[in-house]
Design an enzyme around this catalytic site. Structure first.
Site, mmCIF file in Angstrom:
data_model
loop_
_atom_site.group_PDB
_atom_site.id
_atom_site.type_symbol
_atom_site.label_atom_id
_atom_site.label_comp_id
_atom_site.label_asym_id
_atom_site.label_seq_id
_atom_site.Cartn_x
_atom_site.Cartn_y
_atom_site.Cartn_z
ATOM 1 N N LEU A 38 2.986 7.768 44.450
ATOM 2 C CA LEU A 38 2.425 8.256 43.527
ATOM 3 C C LEU A 38 1.638 9.462 44.481
ATOM 4 O O LEU A 38 1.175 9.764 45.699
ATOM 5 C CB LEU A 38 1.455 7.692 43.116
ATOM 6 C CG LEU A 38 0.098 8.495 42.620
ATOM 7 C CD1 LEU A 38 0.905 9.207 40.744
ATOM 8 C CD2 LEU A 38 -1.200 7.656 41.339
ATOM 9 N N ASP A 39 1.786 10.430 43.981
ATOM 10 C CA ASP A 39 1.492 11.919 44.925
ATOM 11 C C ASP A 39 -0.163 11.596 45.580
ATOM 12 O O ASP A 39 -0.848 10.910 44.881
ATOM 13 C CB ASP A 39 1.720 12.795 44.487
ATOM 14 C CG ASP A 39 2.790 14.094 43.998
ATOM 15 O OD1 ASP A 39 3.680 13.610 44.781
ATOM 16 O OD2 ASP A 39 2.698 14.533 43.373
ATOM 17 N N PRO A 40 -0.072 12.346 46.961
ATOM 18 C CA PRO A 40 -1.687 11.530 47.496
ATOM 19 C C PRO A 40 -1.947 12.350 46.971
ATOM 20 O O PRO A 40 -3.112 11.581 46.821
ATOM 21 C CB PRO A 40 -1.448 12.479 48.760
ATOM 22 C CG PRO A 40 0.627 12.717 49.314
ATOM 23 C CD PRO A 40 1.114 12.338 48.088
ATOM 24 N N GLY A 42 -2.680 12.742 43.749
ATOM 25 C CA GLY A 42 -3.033 11.927 42.411
ATOM 26 C C GLY A 42 -3.847 10.469 42.442
ATOM 27 O O GLY A 42 -3.968 10.132 43.822
ATOM 28 N N ARG A 172 4.962 17.802 39.488
ATOM 29 C CA ARG A 172 4.266 19.294 40.181
ATOM 30 C C ARG A 172 5.410 20.498 39.970
ATOM 31 O O ARG A 172 4.967 21.262 39.357
ATOM 32 C CB ARG A 172 4.341 18.851 42.007
ATOM 33 C CG ARG A 172 3.382 18.225 42.111
ATOM 34 C CD ARG A 172 3.491 17.873 43.740
ATOM 35 N NE ARG A 172 4.256 17.854 43.937
ATOM 36 C CZ ARG A 172 4.845 17.121 45.300
ATOM 37 N NH1 ARG A 172 5.118 18.322 45.589
ATOM 38 N NH2 ARG A 172 5.470 16.061 45.408
#
Length: 311
Positions: A38-40, A42, A172
């Site tokens: 999971l994106d930082p 996020g 994104r």
């Protein structure tokens, strides 16, 4: 031993690996892993596998996901989100109908190139590492699928929406794509994962909640044991002698399985072998359909073991 999954509500600003390391420290376990980065920036659902459950990551990582995201129109950045360097800003001269049409067009299968600032590996290193070093690498597209998109709120220049998609989909990139469709550019300004496979945000613990549950001795009320994972797979309940043989490398033959209740299965189906429905013994792929077992030779292999577990 802790063998199972705990769902963490990942805070913004932490990498998925950071969270896994913190879980290991809080719970005092040596083996742990997450089932999908999971994106930082996020937040939300990050299933963390513990102990023997790390052997199931390859299956859990295939699960579809659901997100709540916010698109900022009129801003292009190098990372495709608001944490990156701004490349261009312009006034988004678009209406709600145009935004809705662009978001609806995302549904279906598509080839997507991972962002340059992502954890996708190239020659053993994540793409963000090559990018930060100023080295251009070949970006290979991969097929992803968006199942549904729904707009939650439009407050220009921001648009909040929910989305369900296949594994490996970069939200994104979708935000940036919509911005290009609308001619003004766009990037992601917020992201929350609300579901990963069978794991939902309602079951997620904050890191503070995890530490508190550990101290109070109530942790097991918040985790999913190994035998309950992969709930969509059919179960074949076996007795201790066969369970021991499977754990010691035995590939089940037709004769060995005929004495058990075998659910309706087709060749190629993945199944769970469980001991008394309480302990996961193995995950296997059936080599024949249920109705074929009776006609197969006694020594003919009926299933191929994919993973075994000491649960």
């Amino acid at each position: 031993m802790m063998n199972g999954v705990v769902v963490i509500d990942k805070p913004s600003g932490r990498t998925s690996r950071d969270v896994v390391e913190e879980v290991k420290r809080v719970l005092g376990v040596k083996k742990a892993g997450h089932t999908g980065t999971l994106d930082p920036m996020g937040t939300g659902v990050l299933p963390v596998s513990l102990g023997e459950a790390t052997k199931l990551v390859q299956f859990l990582a295939l699960d579809d996901k659901e997100y709540r995201a916010t698109l900022l129109l009129g801003v292009r950045t190098d990372t495709l989100d608001t944490q990156g360097a701004i490349l261009e800003k312009r006034e988004p001269r678009v209406g709600r109908e145009q935004v809705e049409e662009a978001l609806r067009s995302l549904t279906g299968r598509r080839e997507q190139i991972p962002p340059l600032f992502s954890a996708v590996k190239f020659r053993g290193r994540p793409l963000y590492d090559w990018t930060r070093r100023g080295i251009e690498v070949e970006q290979l597209p991969r097929e992803v699928e968006v199942f549904s998109v729904r707009i939650v709120e439009v407050r220009m220049p921001e648009v909040t929406f929910t989305l369900s998609c296949s594994k490996g989909t970069y939200i994104r990139s979708l935000c940036a794509e919509v911005g290009e469709m609308l001619g003004c550019g766009g990037c992601m300004s917020a992201l929350r994962r609300t579901r990963s496979g069978a794991f939902r945000e309602e079951a997620a613990l904050t890191m503070e909640g995890l530490a508190e549950a550990r101290e109070q001795g109530s942790f097991r009320a918040h985790w999913t044991p190994l035998a309950e994972m992969l709930p969509d797979l059919a179960v074949i309940e076996v007795d201790p002698p066969l369970a021991d043989r499977l754990r010691n490398g035995y590939q089940p033959e037709a004769e060995a399985l005929r004495g058990y209740h075998i659910p309706f299965l087709a060749a190629g189906d993945v199944v769970k072998f469980c001991l008394y429905d309480k302990h996961l013994v193995a995950v296997a792929r059936m080599l024949c359909a249920s109705e074929e077992l009776a006609s197969w030779g006694d020594r003919q292999q009926a299933a191929r073991i994919l993973r075994v577990f000491n649960d």
